[in-house]
Structure formats: C-alpha cells, structure tokens
Design an enzyme around this catalytic site. Structure first.
Site, short mmCIF file in Angstrom:
data_model
loop_
_atom_site.label_atom_id
_atom_site.label_comp_id
_atom_site.label_asym_id
_atom_site.label_seq_id
_atom_site.Cartn_x
_atom_site.Cartn_y
_atom_site.Cartn_z
CD1 TRP A 143 -18.29 -67.70 84.91
CD2 TRP A 143 -20.19 -68.86 85.17
NE1 TRP A 143 -19.29 -67.04 84.25
CE2 TRP A 143 -20.46 -67.72 84.38
CE3 TRP A 143 -21.23 -69.74 85.46
CZ2 TRP A 143 -21.74 -67.43 83.89
CZ3 TRP A 143 -22.50 -69.46 84.97
CH2 TRP A 143 -22.75 -68.32 84.20
CG ASP A 183 -16.64 -73.76 82.90
OD1 ASP A 183 -16.61 -73.59 81.67
OD2 ASP A 183 -17.45 -73.20 83.67
CE LYS A 211 -20.04 -66.87 78.18
NZ LYS A 211 -19.99 -67.82 79.28
C1 LIG Z 1 -20.79 -68.35 80.39
C2 LIG Z 1 -20.15 -69.31 81.31
C3 LIG Z 1 -20.87 -70.40 81.86
C4 LIG Z 1 -22.35 -70.59 81.63
O1 LIG Z 1 -22.57 -71.13 80.41
P1 LIG Z 1 -24.05 -71.54 79.91
O2 LIG Z 1 -23.77 -72.04 78.55
O3 LIG Z 1 -24.88 -70.29 79.97
O4 LIG Z 1 -24.57 -72.58 80.81
C5 LIG Z 1 -20.19 -71.28 82.67
N1 LIG Z 1 -18.89 -71.13 82.92
C6 LIG Z 1 -18.18 -70.11 82.43
C7 LIG Z 1 -16.72 -69.99 82.75
C8 LIG Z 1 -18.79 -69.16 81.61
O5 LIG Z 1 -18.08 -68.15 81.10
#
Ligand SMILES: *Cc1c(COP(=O)(O)O)cnc(C)c1O
Length: 359
Positions: free
Chosen positions: A102, A171, A195
């Site tokens: 990511w 993030d 999540k």
């Molecule tokens: C799932 C995830 C993403 C992607 O998220 P989207 O909402 O599908 O764009 C980005 N960063 C992390 C750490 C993730 O777990």
C-alpha cells in the site's frame, strides 16, 4: 438470525452483528420516518442528524483535537494517494516510507502530481518489517513524511510512529480506531472505511485545518479538502448509506468502551493467535515478530497444497476469508475491531485440529 460464518476478510470486512441488523431495518424504514435510509434527502433533518453524529463520534472516539477537521470523502484510500499530494505537496517535495504494497501505491500515485522522495525502503526485507528509526532519512524541507500505519497485505504495522521534523501523513485504512493516535505528529490521516469503520464507499480524512487552508484554490472543488471542511462534508451528495452505517459502528465502539478498550481487546486477540502459530511447529508467521500487525495476521503452511486444503476446510467449518493477498499468497486472518474473541478462538481450534490431521 445467527451469524453464518466468522468473517476474516481483509476488506470489506466484518461488521458488528447488531449494526448489520439495525442497518437492514433502516433500509426499509429509517427511524420510523416511513422512508428508507437509501431514499431520503441528504439535506433533510433525519439524515443530517446522522451525518453530524457520525462526524462527532469519530472526533470523540479518536480524541481529534479542535485544530483538525474530520471529513467524509469518496474515492477510497486510493484517491487519497494523489489527493494528499495535490493539496499538501505544493512547491515542496514529499517524503515516503516504503513498507509494502500500500505504501508503494501511495508513492506511485503521489509521484504523478508532485515531487516525491524515498525516505526509507523496507519492501524487500525478509521477514517483512517497517524501517527502524535509524534507517529513515527525514528532510526538514519536505511537505510531509508519508507512512502506512498497517500494511494490510504484508501483515506488518508501525508499533510506534516515527519522530519527524515535518508532519506525518498516514494511511490508516486497516487500523484506524484500533488504537489511539498521537495527534501532535500528524498533519493528515486518511482511511477507507471498509476495514474498521463501516462499509465501502466513504473515506475518512482527518486534516489539520491550517494545512487544508493552504492548498491551491485552483484545485477542482471536489479534490480540495477546504471545500469539504467548509461544508461539513455536505458539498455534494455524500455516500449517505455508508456514513449512516459508520454512525452505527461508532455507536458500537462507544458501547465497547471506546478505542482504548478495543485496543486492549485487539492486542489480546492478536497475541493469542500469534502464540498459537509460534507454538505449533507447523504454521509460520511471515512478519518480523517486533513488527507484527494486530489487525492482519499473515502466516504460511509447509506447502501450497496444504494451504489450499486448509482454506477449503476452514470455509466449510465456517471460517471465511483466510486466503492471503494474491500478491504474496499464504494465509491471512484479518481480526479487525468487530471480530469477536470467539472467532479467533474458533480459528485457533480449527488450526490445531487441522495440524493433528495433516501435520
Ligand atoms: C484497503 C487499503 C487501501 C485501499 O483502499 P480503497 O478504499 O480500496 O482505495 C489502501 N491502503 C491500505 C492500508 C488498505 O488497507
């Protein structure tokens, strides 16, 4: 109605049973209005109250200081990869820690709209881990230092965030609301909801107001954080249903005793599962022990045939979503906030039983 399976999916992920029950009732009739939550105006009193409650609950639960704004946006965390850079990396480079799948995505997207530099790179290190503080090159001229709090694919997590002379941009898609956030280091935090916070469709951004204000006014309105700061995330039609469910999830977090209580619960769940893996002599954790995620537990069996068999039998036994990300293979148990301890216990029991039969 009983839960059919324990859901270990990495995302969209498990939500509390009582949230699903209440959301399903509101799809037909939201709060005795005679209207579905899916079909009411986002300018009406019923929705607006839920929207403002969701914003306030996020602020309360995460102890967000008043100098930050809480925003509900769309486009997922993936949209934030470039949006962050468009708003914040103006006339200055931005530094990135590359820790896995990511972080890599965030770095590449930001590089299309801004000057980006690598502050540290632990992507190729095995077993997987985040960089040690001594490995991070932090430049005081950077607009921000980007970190990925929890690498969902690789099963690693920053247990402590780096000290930095520039604000951190983080993030937190896969671990937001699983632990407390030390706000003084942060300029901006973002997370797709699916999540730990709710269904897909809403992205939570928490941004320092002075940072948002400085973004170029030439940016398209939807891409400029300040637009949403000024309108309480009601500039245009928001993802109403996702925000409504997020309101229900945050009510549930409050009922659990808040983030500190959940953090203790999460640490206990993860410790139990990792202990079972380590003691087995059959299952092998893939992440460096000091950097293991408390949200995504990644592990392997002695060979891929056994892994395939494990997944099939686990699913039949009511344990769903244990397949590792396609980029790395193996197994992954995502044990987010809403995964009950009984789910982790059931998985540990199944693993012991499988080992007895096949080990
Ligand atoms: C799932 C995830 C993403 C992607 O998220 P989207 O909402 O599908 O764009 C980005 N960063 C992390 C750490 C993730 O777990």
């Amino acid at each position: 109605m009983a839960r059919v399976k324990f859901n270990f999916s990495a995302g969209p992920a498990v939500l509390p049973e009582e949230v699903l029950q209440e959301a399903s009732r509101s799809v037909v009739d939201c709060g005795n209005t005679g209207l579905s939550i899916l079909c009411m105006s986002h300018r009406g009193g019923t929705y607006e109250a839920l929207h403002m409650e969701a914003l306030a609950n996020v602020r309360d639960l995460l102890h967000v200081p008043p100098e930050f704004a809480v925003l509900f946006l769309q486009g997922g965390a993936t949209q934030q990869f470039s949006q962050v850079a468009m708003n914040l990396a103006v006339g200055k480079p931005a530094d990135y820690t590359l820790t896995g799948q990511w972080a890599d995505g965030a770095f590449k997207e930001a590089g299309k709209v801004a000057t980006v530099r690598v502050a540290a790179d632990s992507r190729k290190i095995s077993p997987a881990r985040v960089p040690f503080p001594s490995e991070i090159k932090i430049s005081p001229d950077a607009a921000y230092l980007h970190v990925t709090s929890n690498e969902t694919v690789d099963g690693i997590q920053w247990s402590a965030f780096p000290e930095s002379p520039v604000p951190l941009v983080c993030d937190m898609s896969s671990d937001i609301m699983s632990r407390e956030i030390p706000w003084s280091r942060f300029g901006l935090v973002y997370a797709g909801a699916q999540k730990n916070l709710g269904p897909a469709g809403v992205t939570v951004v928490i941004v320092r107001k002075d940072v948002a204000e400085k973004a170029p006014s030439t940016l398209p309105a939807m891409l400029r954080y300040q637009t949403h700061v000024e309108k309480d995330s009601l500039h245009n039609t928001p993802p109403c249903f996702s925000i409504y469910v997020l309101a229900l999830v945050t009510r549930w977090v409050k009922a659990q005793g808040g983030v500190a209580a959940l953090e203790a619960h999460n640490r206990a769940k993860a410790a139990k599962l990792y202990a079972a893996i380590d003691a087995s002599g059959f299952y092998t954790g893939t992440a460096d022990k000091a950097h293991r995620s408390i949200m995504n537990v990644t592990y392997r069996l002695p060979n891929e045939d056994l892994e395939k068999m494990f997944l099939k039998e686990a699913d039949a036994a009511g344990l769903s979503g244990l397949k590792g990300h396609r980029a790395v293979g193996g197994l992954r148990a995502s044990i987010y906030n809403a995964m009950p301890a009984s789910g982790v216990d059931a998985l540990i029991q199944f693993m012991a039983d499988f080992q007895k039969r096949k080990g």
